[in-house]
Design an enzyme around this catalytic site. Structure first.
Site, PDB file in Angstrom:
ATOM      1  N   SER A   1       0.805  -1.222   0.000  1.00 41.29           N
ATOM      2  CA  SER A   1       0.000   0.000   0.000  1.00 41.29           C
ATOM      3  C   SER A   1       0.835   1.268   0.000  1.00 41.29           C
ATOM      4  O   SER A   1       0.296   2.366   0.068  1.00 41.29           O
ATOM      5  CB  SER A   1      -0.891  -0.012   1.246  1.00 41.29           C
TER       6      SER A   1
ATOM      7  N   THR B   1      -1.969   3.142   3.925  1.00 40.18           N
ATOM      8  CA  THR B   1      -1.118   4.330   3.961  1.00 40.18           C
ATOM      9  C   THR B   1      -0.325   4.382   5.256  1.00 40.18           C
ATOM     10  O   THR B   1      -0.870   4.081   6.310  1.00 40.18           O
ATOM     11  CB  THR B   1      -2.026   5.570   3.923  1.00 40.18           C
TER      12      THR B   1
ATOM     13  N   THR C   1       1.855   6.976   0.380  1.00 36.28           N
ATOM     14  CA  THR C   1       0.934   5.897  -0.023  1.00 36.28           C
ATOM     15  C   THR C   1       1.001   5.637  -1.519  1.00 36.28           C
ATOM     16  O   THR C   1       1.395   6.521  -2.299  1.00 36.28           O
ATOM     17  CB  THR C   1      -0.517   6.294   0.340  1.00 36.28           C
TER      18      THR C   1
ATOM     19  N   ARG D   1      -5.942   9.648 -10.326  1.00 36.76           N
ATOM     20  CA  ARG D   1      -6.586   9.883  -9.027  1.00 36.76           C
ATOM     21  C   ARG D   1      -5.542  10.255  -7.954  1.00 36.76           C
ATOM     22  O   ARG D   1      -4.488   9.652  -7.852  1.00 36.76           O
ATOM     23  CB  ARG D   1      -7.329   8.615  -8.606  1.00 36.76           C
ATOM     24  N   VAL D   2      -5.883  11.259  -7.165  1.00 43.08           N
ATOM     25  CA  VAL D   2      -5.054  11.660  -6.028  1.00 43.08           C
ATOM     26  C   VAL D   2      -5.936  11.575  -4.784  1.00 43.08           C
ATOM     27  O   VAL D   2      -7.092  11.996  -4.810  1.00 43.08           O
ATOM     28  CB  VAL D   2      -4.532  13.108  -6.214  1.00 43.08           C
ATOM     29  N   GLY D   3      -5.396  11.021  -3.722  1.00 41.54           N
ATOM     30  CA  GLY D   3      -6.172  10.871  -2.491  1.00 41.54           C
ATOM     31  C   GLY D   3      -5.881  11.971  -1.486  1.00 41.54           C
ATOM     32  O   GLY D   3      -5.389  13.053  -1.822  1.00 41.54           O
TER      33      GLY D   3
ATOM     34  N   THR E   1      -5.637   7.612   7.568  1.00 43.78           N
ATOM     35  CA  THR E   1      -5.591   6.498   6.632  1.00 43.78           C
ATOM     36  C   THR E   1      -7.027   6.109   6.317  1.00 43.78           C
ATOM     37  O   THR E   1      -7.935   6.396   7.096  1.00 43.78           O
ATOM     38  CB  THR E   1      -4.795   5.305   7.198  1.00 43.78           C
ATOM     39  N   GLY E   2      -7.205   5.472   5.187  1.00 43.23           N
ATOM     40  CA  GLY E   2      -8.559   5.064   4.806  1.00 43.23           C
ATOM     41  C   GLY E   2      -8.972   5.716   3.507  1.00 43.23           C
ATOM     42  O   GLY E   2      -8.127   6.194   2.746  1.00 43.23           O
TER      43      GLY E   2
ATOM     44  N   GLY F   1      -9.595   8.027   0.975  1.00 41.13           N
ATOM     45  CA  GLY F   1      -9.171   9.409   0.871  1.00 41.13           C
ATOM     46  C   GLY F   1     -10.247  10.393   0.472  1.00 41.13           C
ATOM     47  O   GLY F   1     -10.248  11.547   0.912  1.00 41.13           O
TER      48      GLY F   1
HETATM   49  C1  SD4 Z   1      -5.868   7.162  -0.191  1.00 39.56           C
HETATM   50  N1  SD4 Z   1      -5.815   7.312   2.199  1.00 39.56           N
HETATM   51  O1  SD4 Z   1      -5.183   7.273  -1.200  1.00 39.56           O
HETATM   52  C2  SD4 Z   1      -5.188   6.705   1.059  1.00 39.56           C
HETATM   53  C3  SD4 Z   1      -5.124   5.218   1.030  1.00 39.56           C
HETATM   54  C4  SD4 Z   1      -5.505   4.491   2.226  1.00 39.56           C
HETATM   55  O2  SD4 Z   1      -6.989   2.887   3.019  1.00 39.56           O
HETATM   56  O3  SD4 Z   1      -5.097   4.797   3.327  1.00 39.56           O
HETATM   57  N2  SD4 Z   1      -6.377   3.526   2.018  1.00 39.56           N
HETATM   58  O4  SD4 Z   1      -7.085   7.400  -0.180  1.00 39.56           O
END
Ligand code: SD4
Length: 330
Positions: free
Chosen positions: A87, A190, A208, A218-220, A241-242, A244
């Protein structure tokens, strides 16, 4: 970290052990548990279980005389270079076209920040983000421009797609190539790290490969200051994290720091930001979000939308994973 504090700690730990009849290790744990919040750092916290190795490297860097910024950069470079971490960086999941595209940002105690988004073929986006901060008048460089800047700065282009990830991508294409956000991937995602040094200076780093099989371009949240990471050296710092998209829409890390500014503990601040998110964004059944935070006095806290999230805390002689409370079940 200061020699004075180190000397004081040894002396006090010795007295605790003698005074209440515990061994030195137990006394050290008692000391750390009760003094870090009063005296601040050094302390590192990171998202997920890959945070343990990252914290250890950050600690080593600080101990060797590096700055808190050097420490968080060195820390997150560990998962960036680890092909087993699917990741972050090298070995990360590719986008829908099979390209590994990276997002990262870094922020220091002076409030300065740098970021790269949609960067390809560079093993350590966090180091490029730091160069953006230090060598340009800008905050964010993106895509081809970020890659050109990295090459100008002497970074080497490398193939970041491992054989394993090539196979994962082929299997995904064969299965119909439908994008679905996936979180809690083998307990790592991340990496966001926050560090606080012996003088109470705070820095953070976040890096990440983003959501697996995302749309090209795509950008998070992770490289966006205020969303994936925010540091205010007077108050504290937070990272996320999670998924985005949801974090971006609520500027989550900035919100956590503002919550602490308004008097909340780090854990309360993270919880309130998760609650805000559920009020403002449609929560779908696969969504996971988590925040971790540190305040100026070295108290840490975290909160997640759903179960399964852990964060790694490194204080004196102690680098451990902590379970995190959540708002709703899967
Ligand atoms: C994103 N927050 O690119 C990052 C990836 C991540 O669970 O943490 N995913 O959205």
């Amino acid at each position: 970290m200061g020699n004075r504090r180190s000397f004081l700690r040894k002396t006090i730990v010795g007295s605790i052990a003698a005074g209440i009849g515990v061994n030195l290790g137990q006394a050290a744990e008692l000391f750390d548990a009760h003094t870090l919040s009063a005296e601040g750092g050094p302390l590192f916290i990171s998202t997920w279980n890959h945070g343990l190795a990252a914290n250890a490297e950050a600690w080593k860097t600080l101990e060797a005389g590096g700055s808190i910024l050097d420490a968080v950069e060195a820390g997150v470079k560990i998962p960036e270079a680890d092909p087993e971490v699917s990741s972050v960086g090298y070995g990360g999941f590719p986008d829908a076209e099979g390209h590994v595209t990276l997002d990262a940002c870094i922020m220091g105690p002076d409030g300065n920040a740098g970021s790269v988004t949609y960067l390809q073929e560079i093993m350590h986006p966090i180091s490029v983000a730091r160069r953006v901060m230090e060598k340009t008048p800008h905050v964010i460089l993106s895509g081809a421009g970020a890659l050109k800047f990295a090459e100008d700065q002497g970074f080497k282009r490398e193939n970041l797609l491992t054989d394993n990830m090539q196979k994962e991508w082929e299997a995904w294409k064969a299965s119909g190539a439908r994008y679905a956000p996936q979180a809690n991937w083998e307990n790592h995602d991340t990496i966001g790290m926050i560090g606080i040094d012996g003088q109470g200076n705070i820095a953070g780093a976040c890096t990440t490969s983003g959501m697996a099989f995302k749309h090209p371009g795509r950008v998070g949240d992770s490289p966006i200051i205020g969303a994936g990471l925010f540091v205010d050296n007077e108050i504290g710092a937070a990272t996320s994290t999670g998924e985005g998209e949801a974090i971006l829409k609520t500027l989550g890390s900035f919100l956590v720091v503002e919550n602490m500014r308004n008097g909340m503990s780090p854990k309360q601040a993270c919880k309130a930001a998760i609650e805000r998110l559920t009020q403002k964004v449609r929560v779908h059944p696969q969504m996971q979000i988590a925040y971790i935070a540190v305040n100026k006095s070295g108290q840490t806290g975290a909160f997640s939308l759903r179960p399964g999230f852990q964060y790694a805390i490194h204080s004196y002689n102690n680098n451990k994973l902590e379970n995190v409370d959540h708002l709703m079940e899967w």
